[in-house]
Design an enzyme around this catalytic site. Structure first.
Site, PDB file in Angstrom:
ATOM      1  N   GLU A   1      16.214  25.524  56.008  1.00  0.00           N
ATOM      2  CA  GLU A   1      14.927  26.196  55.900  1.00  0.00           C
ATOM      3  C   GLU A   1      14.249  25.819  54.585  1.00  0.00           C
ATOM      4  O   GLU A   1      14.916  25.580  53.575  1.00  0.00           O
ATOM      5  CB  GLU A   1      15.104  27.718  55.985  1.00  0.00           C
ATOM      6  CG  GLU A   1      15.583  28.179  57.352  1.00  0.00           C
ATOM      7  CD  GLU A   1      15.783  29.686  57.440  1.00  0.00           C
ATOM      8  OE1 GLU A   1      15.557  30.244  58.532  1.00  0.00           O
ATOM      9  OE2 GLU A   1      16.185  30.302  56.435  1.00  0.00           O
TER      10      GLU A   1
ATOM     11  N   CYS B   1       9.328  25.422  48.365  1.00  0.00           N
ATOM     12  CA  CYS B   1      10.726  25.682  48.018  1.00  0.00           C
ATOM     13  C   CYS B   1      11.599  24.875  48.974  1.00  0.00           C
ATOM     14  O   CYS B   1      11.586  25.107  50.186  1.00  0.00           O
ATOM     15  CB  CYS B   1      11.021  27.181  48.136  1.00  0.00           C
ATOM     16  SG  CYS B   1      12.748  27.622  47.809  1.00  0.00           S
TER      17      CYS B   1
ATOM     18  N   CYS C   1      25.898  26.280  51.655  1.00  0.00           N
ATOM     19  CA  CYS C   1      26.094  26.215  50.209  1.00  0.00           C
ATOM     20  C   CYS C   1      27.546  26.526  49.873  1.00  0.00           C
ATOM     21  O   CYS C   1      28.099  27.516  50.368  1.00  0.00           O
ATOM     22  CB  CYS C   1      25.177  27.213  49.500  1.00  0.00           C
ATOM     23  SG  CYS C   1      25.331  27.195  47.698  1.00  0.00           S
TER      24      CYS C   1
ATOM     25  N   CYS D   1      27.496  32.733  46.482  1.00  0.00           N
ATOM     26  CA  CYS D   1      27.193  33.954  45.722  1.00  0.00           C
ATOM     27  C   CYS D   1      27.217  35.142  46.680  1.00  0.00           C
ATOM     28  O   CYS D   1      26.690  35.065  47.794  1.00  0.00           O
ATOM     29  CB  CYS D   1      25.821  33.837  45.058  1.00  0.00           C
ATOM     30  SG  CYS D   1      25.688  32.486  43.866  1.00  0.00           S
TER      31      CYS D   1
ATOM     32  N   CYS E   1      23.921  36.458  48.407  1.00  0.00           N
ATOM     33  CA  CYS E   1      22.982  35.459  48.914  1.00  0.00           C
ATOM     34  C   CYS E   1      23.376  35.031  50.326  1.00  0.00           C
ATOM     35  O   CYS E   1      24.538  34.712  50.593  1.00  0.00           O
ATOM     36  CB  CYS E   1      22.960  34.258  47.978  1.00  0.00           C
ATOM     37  SG  CYS E   1      21.845  32.939  48.497  1.00  0.00           S
TER      38      CYS E   1
ATOM     39  N   SER F   1      17.004  24.342  40.518  1.00  0.00           N
ATOM     40  CA  SER F   1      17.786  25.559  40.286  1.00  0.00           C
ATOM     41  C   SER F   1      19.263  25.265  40.465  1.00  0.00           C
ATOM     42  O   SER F   1      19.655  24.470  41.322  1.00  0.00           O
ATOM     43  CB  SER F   1      17.349  26.660  41.263  1.00  0.00           C
ATOM     44  OG  SER F   1      18.116  27.832  41.083  1.00  0.00           O
TER      45      SER F   1
ATOM     46  N   CYS G   1      13.648  34.931  48.051  1.00  0.00           N
ATOM     47  CA  CYS G   1      14.798  34.388  47.327  1.00  0.00           C
ATOM     48  C   CYS G   1      16.093  35.009  47.825  1.00  0.00           C
ATOM     49  O   CYS G   1      16.222  36.231  47.914  1.00  0.00           O
ATOM     50  CB  CYS G   1      14.612  34.666  45.837  1.00  0.00           C
ATOM     51  SG  CYS G   1      15.929  34.003  44.820  1.00  0.00           S
TER      52      CYS G   1
END
Length: 344
Positions: A96, A109, A116, A120, A123, A195, A336
Site C-alpha cells: 500500500e 508515502c 516488515c 513493532c 504497527c 524513515s 501512520c
C-alpha cells in the site's frame, strides 16, 4: 506458472542504463534517450505508448522487461482527500502507498518491502513479518502510479509505508538515486525522507552517501526499557547507539534528524518521559515529531487529547523543537502504522 523473478523492471534503469541496454541489443544509443524521455519526462513505462519507437523495439522491450509489473488494484479515500492505493505486484503480492494532498503540496508515502521484519508491536505493517523486498523498479513504479492517480508528481516523498527501507538498502538507494538525479526524475534530496525503526548499521551506511536526504528515526521511547516493550529483538538497538548514528548522519549528510515518536496511552506518554525525550533531542540537535497512536487492533490505545497536548508542551518548554503530526487518512486505514500487506 510461477512468475519469473529474474525479469528486470524497465522503471529501474537509469538513463545511462537504458543507453547501454540499447547498445547491447544493437540499437542506436539515441533509442535509450527516447525511452528515458518517456519514463523520466512523461512518466510512461508502457512500451506500446512510446510512439516514436519502432514496433519491433516496443515488442522487444515488452518481452525483456516488466513494463510495468505493478498496477493499482484498489483505491480507498478519506474525506480529507487522502487516498490509499493497494498496488498489486507482478507475483501477486501487494503493498500500500498513500497520497496526501494539502493546499500547499502533494506528498506520497511509499513502501519498500512486502511486509516488515521489524514487527513493532503497535504497527500493522509488520504483523505478518517480511515476505520480500521491493526492487528499485517496483519502488519507482509506486511513484509513477501515484503520480498518475494524483495527476501530478509529488512535492515531497516519505518512505514511511510498509517495510524497513534500510534493510532493503541497495534497492532503496538505487530508487533514491533515480528519484533525485537531475538526469532522471530530478527531485531535491531535501524533499525526500527515509524513515527507519532505528536500524543502526543501516543509518551509518546511509550516512556514508553524504546526500541531503532527510532521515526520520522511529524512536518511540527515550530509554531502552520502554523501547524494548515496543520493538522486539533483534532490531531493538540501544537508544545511545541510535543517537550516535543520528549524530553521524547529521555530520555527513548535513541534515537534522527527526525523532518520530508514537504516543501510546500509559506506555510512553508521561511528563517525566517527555522531559527525557526533550533532553535527548536537544543534546543531539534533533527534531521531535509526535504521532498520536492510530488504532491497529492491538492492545495499545491513543492518549487523550489533553495528555498529548501536555506532552508536546513539555517537550517544547524543555527546549526541543516539536511538532504533532496532523492525522490524515485514518478513516481509510491510511494513517501512520495502519498500512499492511493485503492477503488474498
Amino acid at each position: 506458472m510461477k512468475p519469473d523473478r529474474k525479469i528486470p523492471f524497465l522503471a529501474g534503469l537509469s538513463r545511462r542504463g537504458l543507453r547501454e541496454w540499447m547498445s547491447s541489443e544493437g540499437q542506436p544509443g539515441y533509442r535509450g534517450e527516447q525511452v528515458a524521455d518517456w519514463i523520466f519526462g512523461r512518466g510512461v513505462i508502457q512500451p506500446e505508448q512510446m510512439t516514436n519507437l519502432p514496433a519491433s523495439l516496443r515488442l522487444l522491450l515488452q518481452a525483456r522487461f516488466h513494463a510495468p509489473g505493478s498496477s493499482v488494484a484498489e483505491v480507498s479515500s478519506s474525506e480529507d482527500g487522502t487516498e490509499k492505493l493497494l498496488i498489486e505486484l507482478f507475483d501477486g503480492e501487494s503493498v500500500e502507498m498513500v497520497l496526501i494532498p494539502s493546499e500547499e503540496r502533494q506528498t506520497f508515502c511509499l513502501s519498500t518491502q512486502v511486509g516488515c521484519p521489524v514487527q513493532c508491536r503497535f504497527c500493522a505493517s509488520g504483523r505478518d513479518g517480511l515476505v520480500r523486498n521491493l526492487s528499485a523498479g517496483e519502488i519507482i513504479e509506486e511513484f509513477l502510479l501515484g503520480s498518475e492517480r494524483a495527476g501530478r508528481r509529488p512535492d515531497n516523498l516519505v518512505f514511511m509505508g510498509i517495510g524497513e527501507g534500510l534493510l532493503n538498502y541497495n534497492e532503496l538507494v538505487k530508487a533514491l538515486v533515480l528519484l533525485s538525479s537531475p538526469d532522471e526524475f530530478g527531485m531535491s534530496p531535501r524533499r525526500i525522507t527515509v524513515s527507519t525503526s532505528g536500524y543502526v548499521p543501516g543509518i551509518l551506511k546511509f550516512a556514508e552517501l553524504e546526500r541531503e536526504f532527510n532521515l526520520a528515526i522511529s524512536l518511540h521511547a527515550p530509554d531502552d526499557a520502554t523501547r524494548s516493550k515496543l520493538i522486539p529483538p533483534p532490531f531493538c538497538y540501544p537508544v545511545a547507539e541510535i543517537m550516535a548514528a543520528a549524530d553521524r548522519y547529521r555530520e555527513l549528510a548535513g541534515r537534522m534528524v527527526t525523532l518520530e515518536y508514537t504516543l501510546l496511552k500509559g506506555v510512553n506518554d508521561s511528563i517525566p518521559t517527555a522531559r527525557k525525550l526533550a533532553a535527548l533531542a536537544r543534546s543531539h540537535h534533533a527534531k521531535v515529531n509526535l504521532i498520536p497512536y492510530n488504532a491497529t487492533d492491538t492492545e495499545f490505545q491513543r492518549p487523550e487529547r489533553r495528555v498529548i497536548e501536555a506532552f508536546a508542551r513539555t517537550v517544547e518548554e524543555e527546549g526541543a523543537h516539536v511538532t504533532v503530526r496532523v492525522e490524515r487518512g485514518a478513516e481509510s486505514t491510511a494513517a501512520c502504522g495502519q498500512l499492511r500487506r493485503q492477503e488474498g
